[in-house]
Design an enzyme around this catalytic site. Structure first.
Site, PDB file in Angstrom:
ATOM      1  N   GLY A  11       0.945  -1.018  -0.070  1.00  0.00           N
ATOM      2  CA  GLY A  11      -0.092  -0.257   0.118  1.00  0.00           C
ATOM      3  C   GLY A  11       0.926   1.327  -0.050  1.00  0.00           C
ATOM      4  N   SER A  12       1.780   1.323  -0.590  1.00  0.00           N
ATOM      5  CA  SER A  12       2.370   2.609  -0.259  1.00  0.00           C
ATOM      6  C   SER A  12       1.632   3.600  -1.583  1.00  0.00           C
ATOM      7  CB  SER A  12       4.463   2.247  -1.190  1.00  0.00           C
ATOM      8  OG  SER A  12       4.595   1.697  -2.134  1.00  0.00           O
ATOM      9  N   HIS A 113      -0.026   0.629 -13.142  1.00  0.00           N
ATOM     10  CA  HIS A 113       0.973  -0.470 -14.197  1.00  0.00           C
ATOM     11  C   HIS A 113       2.936  -0.120 -14.354  1.00  0.00           C
ATOM     12  CE1 HIS A 113       1.605  -4.520 -15.542  1.00  0.00           C
ATOM     13  NE2 HIS A 113       2.374  -3.906 -16.829  1.00  0.00           N
ATOM     14  N   GLY A 152     -10.311  -5.096 -20.643  1.00  0.00           N
ATOM     15  CA  GLY A 152      -8.520  -5.942 -21.002  1.00  0.00           C
ATOM     16  C   GLY A 152      -8.107  -6.142 -19.585  1.00  0.00           C
ATOM     17  N   HIS A 180       9.071   2.200  -8.682  1.00  0.00           N
ATOM     18  CA  HIS A 180       8.125   2.850  -7.519  1.00  0.00           C
ATOM     19  C   HIS A 180       8.548   3.873  -7.107  1.00  0.00           C
ATOM     20  CE1 HIS A 180       6.031  -0.440  -4.760  1.00  0.00           C
ATOM     21  NE2 HIS A 180       5.238   0.039  -4.308  1.00  0.00           N
ATOM     22  N   GLU A 183       6.263   5.955  -9.229  1.00  0.00           N
ATOM     23  CA  GLU A 183       5.027   5.347  -9.191  1.00  0.00           C
ATOM     24  C   GLU A 183       3.633   6.428  -8.098  1.00  0.00           C
ATOM     25  OE1 GLU A 183       3.658   1.369  -8.313  1.00  0.00           O
ATOM     26  OE2 GLU A 183       5.403   0.527  -9.281  1.00  0.00           O
TER      27      GLU A 183
HETATM   28  C1  GRF Z   1       3.122  -1.667  -8.193  1.00  0.00           C
HETATM   29  O1  GRF Z   1       4.147  -2.124  -8.526  1.00  0.00           O
HETATM   30  C2  GRF Z   1       2.176  -1.128  -8.637  1.00  0.00           C
HETATM   31  O2  GRF Z   1       2.415  -0.328 -10.065  1.00  0.00           O
HETATM   32  C3  GRF Z   1       1.944  -3.017  -8.821  1.00  0.00           C
HETATM   33  O3  GRF Z   1       2.176  -3.151  -7.767  1.00  0.00           O
HETATM   34  C4  GRF Z   1       2.851  -2.376  -6.477  1.00  0.00           C
HETATM   35  C5  GRF Z   1       1.749  -1.987  -5.738  1.00  0.00           C
HETATM   36  O4  GRF Z   1       3.043  -1.551  -4.846  1.00  0.00           O
HETATM   37  N1  GRF Z   1       0.501  -3.215  -9.473  1.00  0.00           N
HETATM   38  P1  GRF Z   1       1.965  -1.312  -3.449  1.00  0.00           P
HETATM   39  O5  GRF Z   1       1.442  -1.672  -2.508  1.00  0.00           O
HETATM   40  O6  GRF Z   1       1.369   0.075  -3.673  1.00  0.00           O
HETATM   41  O7  GRF Z   1       3.129  -1.067  -2.152  1.00  0.00           O
END
Ligand code: GRF
Length: 197
Positions: A11-12, A113, A152, A180, A183
């Site tokens: 859940g980061s 993703h 999809g 990450h 993200e």
């Molecule tokens: C991330 O790499 C996300 O892209 C993928 O799962 C991972 C989750 O990381 N779908 P976190 O649980 O948010 O730390």
């Protein structure tokens, strides 16, 4: 904009959203519930700590694959309707959803993703498998994609991407760590972008 966040693990990305909301960086977005498909996901603790209602909706292992997906999707749709969600965010959510949910929330449901889609996406492409595939393909860069969810897997229209270089000596784990960090920026930017429309 009421946001339902779906999680499966650490859940980061959820934490990045919680922190962003606190500093008013989510536009009109407010995280009003979190659902995990795994009872032991650390992400649930993050939600509780932030005072956000958190629920577990686990896939029913007694059902065959397609029914199992649909059953989970319908339970999530019910919760999304109950809370009157405007946006659903898959933040490290590993179940694949189907059925009415996809139509009802078309254009209002996003996923993050860890690759530059359409590269290295699709069913079974999660975690270090994605990064191992990027390295095996000899890519010189990778990154992450936030995209709208359609019927999809990892195929819907792209909201935004962030890129990172692939460096000599990278392993799936070093690449995963670099991506990450991006993200956490990408998911906040995407929600803010949608929340400002
Ligand atoms: C991330 O790499 C996300 O892209 C993928 O799962 C991972 C989750 O990381 N779908 P976190 O649980 O948010 O730390």
């Amino acid at each position: 904009m009421k946001i339902l966040v779906l999680v499966s693990g650490n859940g980061s990305n959820l934490q990045a959203l919680i922190d962003a909301e606190r500093r008013n960086a989510l536009g009109s977005g407010r995280i009003t519930a979190v659902i995990s498909d795994k009872a032991d996901a650390f992400a649930l603790k993050r939600a509780v700590r932030a005072g956000i209602p958190a629920f577990v909706e686990a896939p029913d292992p007694s059902l065959p694959k397609a029914e199992r997906r649909l059953d989970l999707s319908n339970r999530i749709l019910r919760r999304a309707r109950d809370m009157d969600a405007d946006l659903i965010v898959y933040a490290g959510f590993l179940s694949i959803l189907s059925g009415d949910l996809i139509n009802v929330f078309a254009g209002r449901m996003i996923n993050i993703h860890p690759s530059l889609l359409p590269k290295f996406g699709g069913e079974g492409m999660f975690g270090n498998r994605v990064h191992a595939a990027a390295l095996a393909a000899g890519e010189t860069e990778s990154g992450c994609t936030v995209h709208f969810v359609d019927a999809g897997t990892d195929t819907g229209p792209v909201v935004l991407q962030r890129r990172v270089p692939i460096l000599p000596g990278d392993t799936p784990s070093t690449l995963a760590d670099r991506i990450h960090k991006e993200e956490h920026i990408a998911i906040v930017e995407a929600v803010a972008k949608i929340g400002s429309v």
